[in-house]
Scaffold this motif. Structure first.
Motif, PDB file in Angstrom:
ATOM      1  N   GLN A 174       3.989 -10.727  -1.056  1.00  0.00           N
ATOM      2  CA  GLN A 174       5.059 -10.204  -0.208  1.00  0.00           C
ATOM      3  C   GLN A 174       4.492  -9.470   0.999  1.00  0.00           C
ATOM      4  O   GLN A 174       5.008  -9.587   2.116  1.00  0.00           O
ATOM      5  CB  GLN A 174       5.971  -9.278  -1.019  1.00  0.00           C
ATOM      6  N   GLU A 230      11.552  -8.297  -1.279  1.00  0.00           N
ATOM      7  CA  GLU A 230      11.826  -7.618  -0.010  1.00  0.00           C
ATOM      8  C   GLU A 230      12.229  -6.165  -0.282  1.00  0.00           C
ATOM      9  O   GLU A 230      11.774  -5.249   0.407  1.00  0.00           O
ATOM     10  CB  GLU A 230      12.928  -8.340   0.756  1.00  0.00           C
ATOM     11  N   GLU A 283       4.687  -0.160   6.272  1.00  0.00           N
ATOM     12  CA  GLU A 283       4.521  -0.304   7.710  1.00  0.00           C
ATOM     13  C   GLU A 283       3.049  -0.454   8.069  1.00  0.00           C
ATOM     14  O   GLU A 283       2.158  -0.130   7.285  1.00  0.00           O
ATOM     15  CB  GLU A 283       5.110   0.912   8.433  1.00  0.00           C
ATOM     16  N   LYS A 294       3.516 -12.055   3.400  1.00  0.00           N
ATOM     17  CA  LYS A 294       4.720 -12.620   4.025  1.00  0.00           C
ATOM     18  C   LYS A 294       5.265 -11.683   5.104  1.00  0.00           C
ATOM     19  O   LYS A 294       5.727 -12.134   6.157  1.00  0.00           O
ATOM     20  CB  LYS A 294       5.780 -12.865   2.946  1.00  0.00           C
ATOM     21  N   MET A 295       5.204 -10.386   4.865  1.00  0.00           N
ATOM     22  CA  MET A 295       5.705  -9.403   5.824  1.00  0.00           C
ATOM     23  C   MET A 295       4.817  -9.325   7.063  1.00  0.00           C
ATOM     24  O   MET A 295       5.271  -8.903   8.132  1.00  0.00           O
ATOM     25  CB  MET A 295       5.785  -8.021   5.162  1.00  0.00           C
ATOM     26  N   THR A 342       2.323  -7.289   7.535  1.00  0.00           N
ATOM     27  CA  THR A 342       1.955  -5.914   7.828  1.00  0.00           C
ATOM     28  C   THR A 342       0.455  -5.827   8.131  1.00  0.00           C
ATOM     29  O   THR A 342      -0.351  -6.399   7.408  1.00  0.00           O
ATOM     30  CB  THR A 342       2.296  -5.000   6.632  1.00  0.00           C
TER      31      THR A 342
END
Length: 233
Positions: free
Chosen positions: A41, A12, A19, A44-45, A47
């Motif tokens: 990751q 994280e 973004e 997972k985010m 984006t």
């Protein structure tokens, strides 16, 4: 010297600030030497609308290919489609914008960005669709096209070993694209198999100096084999 310590403890933290709509440059070739945990990751985010610059887009279900599953990639800049059926499907259906770039040109676009060179001339692609609309110059009787360097908001790379200051060594074919990608991101995030203390690595064998690295994390890796070939007994 604590300010030189690049180590972060979580993924994280490693990908904080990424973004929607940003450009990410990813090192590795196929599924060799890829920053697989950093890619996971990003998945997972969640984006979205990302432009990904990488040699190819992994394979179905692994590497950059996982970002295609939820339509997180808006545009791929790469040298070939590779072994990824979903990549091919999204390209042919118009769901994914793809800018195919000669492999050497792609590597040089990254390297040039890291060296502060905004553009360069290359003979590769002259007289083809790739050279259409680009500035053409002649040097020593040969035609060259102008290619702009490419910089990312983030670059994500995978190395073998690094010290806490980010001085890194790649191993074998993980040298493919990782050293160039590391220099081409405004923020470089590197994951490694092992982090050592400063002074433990021979300066003569450093591939990426720590000045290029912003965040460093130690991970564990699956290391899949893309095409397994065995000798018949």
């Amino acid at each position: 010297m604590a300010g030189f310590d690049k180590v972060v403890n979580t993924y994280e933290e490693a990908m904080a600030g990424l973004e929607d709509g940003m450009t990410v440059i990813a090192g590795g070739f196929g599924i060799c030497g890829i920053p697989e945990n950093l890619i996971n990751q990003i998945k997972k985010m969640g984006t979205k609308e990302l432009t990904i610059i990488s040699n190819n887009c992994g394979i179905d279900g692994f590497g950059l290919g996982v970002l295609l599953e939820d339509r997180q990639i808006k545009k791929m800049v790469s040298s070939y489609v590779g072994e990824n059926k979903l990549f091919e499907e999204q390209l042919l259906s118009g769901q994914l914008e793809v800018e195919l770039t000669p492999q050497g040109t792609l590597a040089e676009k990254m390297r040039a960005a890291g060296a502060g060179i905004p553009a360069f001339y290359t003979a590769t692609g002259y007289g083809t669709d790739i050279g259409e609309g680009k500035d053409v110059r002649e040097f020593n009787g040969r035609k060259y096209i102008l290619e702009e360097s490419t910089q990312g908001d983030f670059s994500i790379v995978k190395a073998w070993k690094a010290d806490r200051y980010g001085n890194a060594i790649y191993r074998n074919t993980a040298m493919n694209f990782n050293p160039m990608a590391a220099t081409a991101g405004k923020i470089c995030v590197m994951e490694v198999e092992e982090i050592v203390e400063p002074g433990e690595l021979d300066p003569m064998y450093i591939h990426t100096p720590g000045i290029y690295v912003d965040r460093l994390i130690q991970g564990t890796f699956e290391k899949r084999i893309e095409k397994r070939t065995v000798r018949e007994g």
